[in-house]
Design an enzyme around this catalytic site. Sequence first.
Site, PDB file in Angstrom:
ATOM      1  N   GLY A  35       3.424  -6.074   6.333  1.00 15.01           N
ATOM      2  CA  GLY A  35       3.009  -7.058   6.928  1.00 15.01           C
ATOM      3  C   GLY A  35       1.150  -7.533   7.523  1.00 15.01           C
ATOM      4  O   GLY A  35       0.940  -8.292   7.344  1.00 15.01           O
ATOM      5  N   SER A  36       1.091  -6.019   7.145  1.00 14.40           N
ATOM      6  CA  SER A  36      -0.708  -6.143   7.549  1.00 14.40           C
ATOM      7  C   SER A  36      -1.193  -6.320   6.288  1.00 14.40           C
ATOM      8  O   SER A  36      -2.459  -7.541   5.837  1.00 14.40           O
ATOM      9  CB  SER A  36      -0.563  -4.300   7.501  1.00 14.40           C
ATOM     10  OG  SER A  36      -0.666  -4.112   8.558  1.00 14.40           O
ATOM     11  N   LEU A  77       9.606  -3.993   0.492  1.00 15.23           N
ATOM     12  CA  LEU A  77      10.408  -4.220   1.497  1.00 15.23           C
ATOM     13  C   LEU A  77       9.446  -3.949   3.926  1.00 15.23           C
ATOM     14  O   LEU A  77       8.591  -3.750   3.450  1.00 15.23           O
ATOM     15  CB  LEU A  77      10.887  -2.048   1.658  1.00 15.23           C
ATOM     16  CG  LEU A  77      11.743  -2.493   0.858  1.00 15.23           C
ATOM     17  CD1 LEU A  77      11.991  -0.559   0.192  1.00 15.23           C
ATOM     18  CD2 LEU A  77      12.615  -2.988   0.536  1.00 15.23           C
ATOM     19  N   VAL A  78      10.877  -4.112   4.654  1.00 14.77           N
ATOM     20  CA  VAL A  78      10.225  -4.468   5.636  1.00 14.77           C
ATOM     21  C   VAL A  78      10.317  -3.040   6.919  1.00 14.77           C
ATOM     22  O   VAL A  78      11.007  -2.478   6.418  1.00 14.77           O
ATOM     23  CB  VAL A  78      10.650  -5.653   6.574  1.00 14.77           C
ATOM     24  CG1 VAL A  78      10.739  -5.990   7.862  1.00 14.77           C
ATOM     25  CG2 VAL A  78      10.542  -7.024   5.538  1.00 14.77           C
ATOM     26  N   LYS A 112       0.845  -1.265   0.174  1.00 20.59           N
ATOM     27  CA  LYS A 112       0.291   0.227  -0.150  1.00 20.59           C
ATOM     28  C   LYS A 112       0.770   1.296   0.176  1.00 20.59           C
ATOM     29  O   LYS A 112       1.774   1.339   0.454  1.00 20.59           O
ATOM     30  CB  LYS A 112      -0.794   0.191   0.899  1.00 20.59           C
ATOM     31  CG  LYS A 112      -0.294  -0.273   2.197  1.00 20.59           C
ATOM     32  CD  LYS A 112       0.035   1.096   2.850  1.00 20.59           C
ATOM     33  CE  LYS A 112       0.588   1.634   4.949  1.00 20.59           C
ATOM     34  NZ  LYS A 112       1.559   3.138   4.752  1.00 20.59           N
ATOM     35  N   ASP A 161      -3.647  -1.236   9.661  1.00 25.76           N
ATOM     36  CA  ASP A 161      -4.088  -1.024   7.979  1.00 25.76           C
ATOM     37  C   ASP A 161      -4.676  -2.566   7.392  1.00 25.76           C
ATOM     38  O   ASP A 161      -4.976  -2.453   6.214  1.00 25.76           O
ATOM     39  CB  ASP A 161      -2.545  -1.152   7.310  1.00 25.76           C
ATOM     40  CG  ASP A 161      -2.126   0.376   7.570  1.00 25.76           C
ATOM     41  OD1 ASP A 161      -2.605   1.659   8.467  1.00 25.76           O
ATOM     42  OD2 ASP A 161      -0.749  -0.018   7.387  1.00 25.76           O
ATOM     43  N   ALA A 207       8.473  -0.316   6.188  1.00 21.78           N
ATOM     44  CA  ALA A 207       9.276   0.896   5.499  1.00 21.78           C
ATOM     45  C   ALA A 207       8.089   1.770   5.309  1.00 21.78           C
ATOM     46  O   ALA A 207       8.154   2.630   3.744  1.00 21.78           O
ATOM     47  CB  ALA A 207       9.090  -0.383   3.934  1.00 21.78           C
ATOM     48  N   GLY A 208       7.144   1.349   5.538  1.00 22.77           N
ATOM     49  CA  GLY A 208       5.644   2.473   5.043  1.00 22.77           C
ATOM     50  C   GLY A 208       5.001   2.082   4.456  1.00 22.77           C
ATOM     51  O   GLY A 208       3.464   3.238   4.052  1.00 22.77           O
ATOM     52  N   LEU A 209       4.812   0.997   3.887  1.00 24.61           N
ATOM     53  CA  LEU A 209       4.484  -0.090   2.436  1.00 24.61           C
ATOM     54  C   LEU A 209       3.283  -0.811   3.070  1.00 24.61           C
ATOM     55  O   LEU A 209       2.638  -1.257   2.554  1.00 24.61           O
ATOM     56  CB  LEU A 209       5.248  -0.499   1.783  1.00 24.61           C
ATOM     57  CG  LEU A 209       6.083   0.185   1.447  1.00 24.61           C
ATOM     58  CD1 LEU A 209       7.542  -0.472   0.381  1.00 24.61           C
ATOM     59  CD2 LEU A 209       5.855   0.847   0.178  1.00 24.61           C
ATOM     60  N   ALA A 210       3.128  -1.519   4.561  1.00 25.42           N
ATOM     61  CA  ALA A 210       2.222  -1.885   4.963  1.00 25.42           C
ATOM     62  C   ALA A 210       2.815  -3.725   4.920  1.00 25.42           C
ATOM     63  O   ALA A 210       1.499  -4.284   4.280  1.00 25.42           O
ATOM     64  CB  ALA A 210       0.943  -1.666   4.665  1.00 25.42           C
TER      65      ALA A 210
END
Length: 282
Positions: free
Chosen positions: A101-102, A93-94, A11, A133, A96-99
């Site tokens: 894990g979510s 990327l972990v 995301k 998220d 990193a603001g890209l969710a």
Amino acid sequence: MSIFLVKAPAKVNLFLHITGKRIDQHHYLESLFVFVNVYDLLEVNIDGRKRGVYFSNFKISKYNNTVYKAIELLLKHSSVRPNISVNVIKNILVSAGLAGGSADAAAIIRLLGNMWNIDCKLLQDLALKVGSDVPACLESKTLFAKGVGEDILLLPDLLLPRYIILVAPRGKSLSTAKVFNHYKCDNFSASICDKLPVKQDDWMELIYNSKNDLLDVALNFVPEIEEILFVLKKLKNVFIARMTGSGATCFALFHELSHAENAAKHLRMTRPDWVIFNAKIL
């Protein structure tokens, strides 16, 4: 044994406003989410011998992660108790603001929820228990979210510039919890819920004039973000450049594929210290 392969898209927050804080210290957010064609892949084995979640290229606990938490919540609402193992191939990327894990948790909720005929409203409730998220990632469509992530408005008719490059400082990560815990501003952004645009041009104006309220906190931990944003905003034909989520990934959005490709090519040649992805909004 049944094996399924599912995708979990990353995301991007085109804007992220913090509008208040609850008594339990969770923040109220208003954000425009989009999802892009950068995916984690989940290989899900049901009724096999193993249990747990395994990450092929990251050292993450097989039991202490969002996917395992989602599976445990789903099993409480299922009439069956199969062994489930998941192999996650991380491309997002972990921290990193890209969710990432979510997105992974949402992917397993979609798969098992459909398989076990669990009510959609219950799936959203379970998703929120995993993370703020996750309800948005469960939709994986362009949407406006508010509250603590539970209140979602899908925007299927919103036409956005589709081509995006994602840029992060190599080797840097940021914990979402860490960033929010250090967000001390009491001068919250005004809510826009009562004046959400209807017309396409008004949405574009709102996006252009908005911001990410977490940027200043993220800069304290990863100052490289400032240079990334400076460079991205100077790119030719860029519509907006901004940080996504709690960082440290930033993005630049373009109307034309060729403009995005040329920008990414230039950055790869000049900035080997940055991780760069070409992507497209789904």
